[in-house]
Design an enzyme around this catalytic site. Structure first.
Site, PDB file in Angstrom:
ATOM      1  CE  LYS A 124     -14.724  79.850  97.166  1.00  0.00           C
ATOM      2  NZ  LYS A 124     -14.413  80.719  96.017  1.00  0.00           N
ATOM      3  CE  LYS A 159     -14.202  75.056  99.066  1.00  0.00           C
ATOM      4  NZ  LYS A 159     -15.225  74.683  98.056  1.00  0.00           N
ATOM      5  NE  ARG A 207     -15.844  75.200  86.324  1.00  0.00           N
ATOM      6  CZ  ARG A 207     -15.115  76.299  86.420  1.00  0.00           C
ATOM      7  NH1 ARG A 207     -14.813  76.980  85.330  1.00  0.00           N
ATOM      8  NH2 ARG A 207     -14.700  76.717  87.602  1.00  0.00           N
ATOM      9  NE  ARG A 222     -11.497  72.312  87.463  1.00  0.00           N
ATOM     10  CZ  ARG A 222     -12.208  73.356  87.903  1.00  0.00           C
ATOM     11  NH1 ARG A 222     -11.857  74.577  87.589  1.00  0.00           N
ATOM     12  NH2 ARG A 222     -13.274  73.153  88.657  1.00  0.00           N
ATOM     13  NE  ARG A 230      -3.918  75.071  96.605  1.00  0.00           N
ATOM     14  CZ  ARG A 230      -3.133  76.137  96.459  1.00  0.00           C
ATOM     15  NH1 ARG A 230      -3.659  77.355  96.550  1.00  0.00           N
ATOM     16  NH2 ARG A 230      -1.851  75.998  96.213  1.00  0.00           N
ATOM     17  CG  ASP A 270     -15.982  74.358  90.147  1.00  0.00           C
ATOM     18  OD1 ASP A 270     -15.937  74.230  88.913  1.00  0.00           O
ATOM     19  OD2 ASP A 270     -15.395  75.273  90.758  1.00  0.00           O
ATOM     20  CD  GLU A 278     -16.370  78.355  93.463  1.00  0.00           C
ATOM     21  OE1 GLU A 278     -15.981  79.361  92.836  1.00  0.00           O
ATOM     22  OE2 GLU A 278     -15.648  77.707  94.251  1.00  0.00           O
ATOM     23  CG  ASN A 280     -17.054  78.725  89.008  1.00  0.00           C
ATOM     24  OD1 ASN A 280     -16.205  79.346  89.624  1.00  0.00           O
ATOM     25  ND2 ASN A 280     -17.246  77.416  89.181  1.00  0.00           N
TER      26      ASN A 280
END
Length: 322
Positions: A124, A159, A207, A222, A230, A270, A278, A280
């Protein structure tokens, strides 16, 4: 190539969507020797990183999807490539595993993503190296600062820094009677990230996979359920493969070269609306979902890149044991 993969227990995965499983399938299709390791099996002796491992055979089906050969005890330097893929939270033991893999790297093994880079990163906070790409963000453990941030933006998301899959994420609007208890709960466990709520999340969270800094041509969008904010698949989000937009490519072009240079060769960005939320790097997912639609084999693309890296570095002398 001799490939080792360090991952969470393979018996617990969902093979139809697991990217670690996709990597094993792609390695097997290339005729590589593949070896399965769990994080707690790694150890060091006399400066050499070692592990128990199993030769593994995988099957592209939803039950009985793997077979393990007899356990072996080996020196990680016997392998050509090791891929570390463990889901967050990033615990102290995770850091120890990266340190062990750094020993293997010193003896000539190509480790992806690079262990010292992983140890220094938080998924993050990594995005905060590009604040102009992100929504307004605050990271703090001070409740008064979170209250001021809420007053300024009126609708925010909180978060934890070490969770995944949408776990323990809250949204708060100004005047919410649960504000105090949410802030108390979040800050009790450490630093908390607050971001301005992005209404574009209703349209989905993209993503985007990067391989050596370059984006795969399609992303997984998503989309949250009607009664959810979410978008994470683990929280019930619905996945849809979509082409990259110009904005997606611009974000990838901005962050990709830096990440690749640091040794983050497989990354999941993201993106909500026009904002990066974000980066990842521990165990990016969605390769299987994208491949199922596009047949572009992101896992295989990564392995081909890593094989080239390993071969190009093959002339470099390995360190001799002290």
């Amino acid at each position: 190539m001799k490939l080792g993969i360090v991952m969470d227990p393979i018996s617990h995965i969902k093979p139809y969507k697991d990217t670690s499983f996709a990597l094993l399938l792609a390695a097997q299709a290339r005729g590589w020797a593949t070896f399965y390791m769990e994080p707690n099996w790694l150890y060091a002796e006399a400066g050499q990183a070692k592990s128990k491992w199993h030769p593994i055979t995988v099957f592209d089906r939803f039950d009985a999807w793997f077979e393990l050969g007899a356990a072996q005890q080996g020196d990680l330097a016997e392998l050509d490539i090791i891929i570390q893929r463990q889901d967050p939270p990033v615990s102290l033991n995770y850091h120890y595993v990266t340190a062990l893999l750094a020993l293997a790297e010193r003896h000539g093994v190509l480790v992806a993503n690079r262990p010292n880079a992983l140890r220094a990163a938080n998924e993050k906070l990594l995005a905060q190296h590009y604040p102009d790409l992100c929504p307004p963000t605050l990271v703090t453990r001070e409740p008064s600062l979170l209250r001021a941030f809420l007053a300024e933006h009126e609708h925010i998301v909180l978060k934890p820094l070490d969770a995944m899959g949408g776990s323990s994420i809250f949204q708060i609007q100004a005047g919410d009677l649960n504000t105090s208890v949410i802030i108390e709960t979040m800050t009790e466990h450490g630093l908390t990230m607050a971001q301005k709520f992005l209404p574009a999340v209703r349209e989905g969270d993209r993503r985007i996979l990067l391989i050596n800094g370059q984006p795969v041509d399609h992303a997984l969008l998503r989309v949250p359920q009607a009664d959810e904010f979410r978008a994470n698949l683990a929280a019930g989000g619905r996945g849809q493969v979509v082409p990259l937009r110009a904005r997606d490519r611009a974000i990838a072009a901005r962050v990709g070269p830096d990440l690749a240079a640091a040794g983050f060769w497989f990354v999941g960005l993201d993106v909500i609306g026009d904002h990066l939320t974000e980066i990842n790097v521990t165990s990016p997912t969605c390769a299987r979902e994208i491949d199922a639609v596009c047949h572009n084999d992101p896992a295989g693309q990564l392995l081909d890149f890593l094989a080239n890296q390993r071969l190009n570095n093959s002339a470099a002398p390995r360190l001799s044991p002290r």
